[in-house]
Design a protein around this motif. Structure first.
Motif, short mmCIF file in Angstrom:
data_model
loop_
_atom_site.label_atom_id
_atom_site.label_comp_id
_atom_site.label_asym_id
_atom_site.label_seq_id
_atom_site.Cartn_x
_atom_site.Cartn_y
_atom_site.Cartn_z
N TYR A 259 -43.93 -48.43 37.26
CA TYR A 259 -44.33 -48.69 38.81
C TYR A 259 -45.56 -47.99 39.08
O TYR A 259 -46.58 -48.65 39.69
CB TYR A 259 -43.15 -48.11 39.68
N ASP A 260 -45.72 -46.64 38.81
CA ASP A 260 -47.07 -45.80 39.03
C ASP A 260 -48.28 -46.64 38.31
O ASP A 260 -49.33 -46.51 38.99
CB ASP A 260 -46.79 -44.49 38.55
N ILE B 153 -31.50 -47.40 43.98
CA ILE B 153 -31.88 -46.36 44.94
C ILE B 153 -30.63 -45.42 45.14
O ILE B 153 -31.03 -44.06 45.53
CB ILE B 153 -32.22 -46.92 46.53
N GLN C 211 -38.84 -40.21 49.59
CA GLN C 211 -40.10 -39.86 48.84
C GLN C 211 -40.32 -41.15 48.01
O GLN C 211 -41.45 -41.50 48.17
CB GLN C 211 -39.98 -38.72 48.13
N PHE C 212 -39.36 -41.62 47.17
CA PHE C 212 -39.53 -42.72 46.32
C PHE C 212 -40.26 -43.98 47.31
O PHE C 212 -41.08 -44.79 46.97
CB PHE C 212 -38.48 -43.27 45.78
N PHE D 160 -31.09 -41.83 43.70
CA PHE D 160 -31.62 -40.87 44.29
C PHE D 160 -30.74 -40.04 45.58
O PHE D 160 -29.90 -40.89 46.37
CB PHE D 160 -32.84 -41.30 45.05
N GLY E 231 -34.93 -37.83 47.84
CA GLY E 231 -35.69 -38.49 46.72
C GLY E 231 -35.61 -39.79 47.13
O GLY E 231 -36.70 -40.59 46.76
#
Length: 314
Positions: free
Chosen positions: A69-70, A92, A102-103, A95, A99
């Motif tokens: 993803y990054d 999701i 933040q994601f 998390f 978390g």
């Protein structure tokens, strides 16, 4: 009308695209100028899925993007086309609250501009027996999946050691294994108060995690001790958690990530939901971070109360 004409649809971790076909069929019939971007880290399954699906949807353009993803999402920030990011699985849930916020905020910052959206799949809270049945299926599929973590760890260590020795292939003989997989079982428990299922691997008898001499120096650097790690019968290795979402928690997640909760869809049994979040034209002020392990009690009313406490302690 949630996904407009001449826009981009970007799916994170598309996998086999089985779930996405329903949406692609609707876009193919009701929209024009839509480009679908499939993102995954596995090149061959990604290529196979795209090759089989693209001819079925003549009115949708297909683009395959292989990477994390990054690595991929930042390329969409400069696009002037409207974007809808899809995260349709319930990943999701891995998390905890902070978390997850933040994601989602990270996706918004890296890829979205004003009025772009993200659609997120979430498992809903259910009766404990339903949760336990789902994670303890009679076929043993979940147990096999979780135990494979130890087998995969053995493979990774074996591959690394073989590389150090200059071997052409991993040595999978018993004396090169870190974990004796047969001495573990899958165990899970559901915390109804928190709304979270925890998965473990439990030792069936006393056993040793044996570090090969080739990696003893690295183990000592990381752990302070390069000796074997004894595990007693009943001792557990934590694997993962899966958080379930209650009513109203998606709205709080959106607000905490600086987004607006615009739509929600549920299945007929009310087990699962899709939520659409939109990025506002101007940056919303971030609410104080809520320190909580779960969204179980993260309702709108409690969220406002905690904000008031932090703003005006008196």
């Amino acid at each position: 009308a949630q996904i407009p004409d001449n826009s981009d649809v970007i799916e994170l971790g598309c996998g086999s695209l089985r779930k996405t076909q329903i949406l692609l069929d609707a876009l193919n019939q009701q929209r024009s100028g839509v480009t679908y971007y499939a993102i995954d880290v596995m090149p061959q399954p990604l290529h196979d899925s795209m090759e089989s699906l693209a001819p079925k949807f003549a009115n949708v353009s297909f683009v395959a993007l292989c990477g994390t993803y990054d690595e991929v999402l930042t390329h969409f920030k400069k696009s002037t086309r409207r974007k809808t990011v899809l995260w349709l699985g319930s990943s999701i849930g891995n998390f905890a609250c902070d978390g997850a916020v933040q994601f989602i905020a990270g996706i918004s910052d890296s890829a979205l501009t004003a009025n772009d959206s993200i659609v997120i799949g979430m498992d809903k809270q259910k009766a404990p027996e339903i949760i336990m049945d789902a994670y303890h299926d009679s076929q043993g599929i979940t147990a096999e999946f979780e135990l494979n973590a130890l087998s995969h760890a053995n493979y990774i260590f074996s591959s690394y050691i073989s590389e150090l020795k200059g071997c052409l292939s991993p040595n999978n003989e018993c004396d090169s294994c870190i974990f004796d997989v047969d001495k573990f079982r899958y165990a899970g428990e559901y915390d109804e108060d928190v709304g979270r299922h925890n998965a473990f691997l439990e030792a069936l008898e006393d056993t040793l995690v044996k570090w090969p001499s080739e990696i003893a120096a690295q183990v000592k650097e990381l752990c302070g001790d390069s000796g074997d790690l004894p595990l007693q019968r009943g001792e557990r290795i934590y694997i993962e958690s899966s958080h379930k979402y209650g009513d109203g928690s998606a709205s709080v997640l959106a607000r905490s990530a600086g987004l607006i909760h615009t739509a929600e869809w549920q299945d007929s049994r009310n087990y699962y939901m899709l939520n659409m979040f939109r990025k506002p034209p101007t940056t919303m002020s971030q609410p104080p971070t809520i320190r909580s392990s779960s969204f179980n009690k993260w309702s709108e009313s409690s969220h406002r109360a905690r904000m008031i406490e932090q703003i005006d302690p008196s």
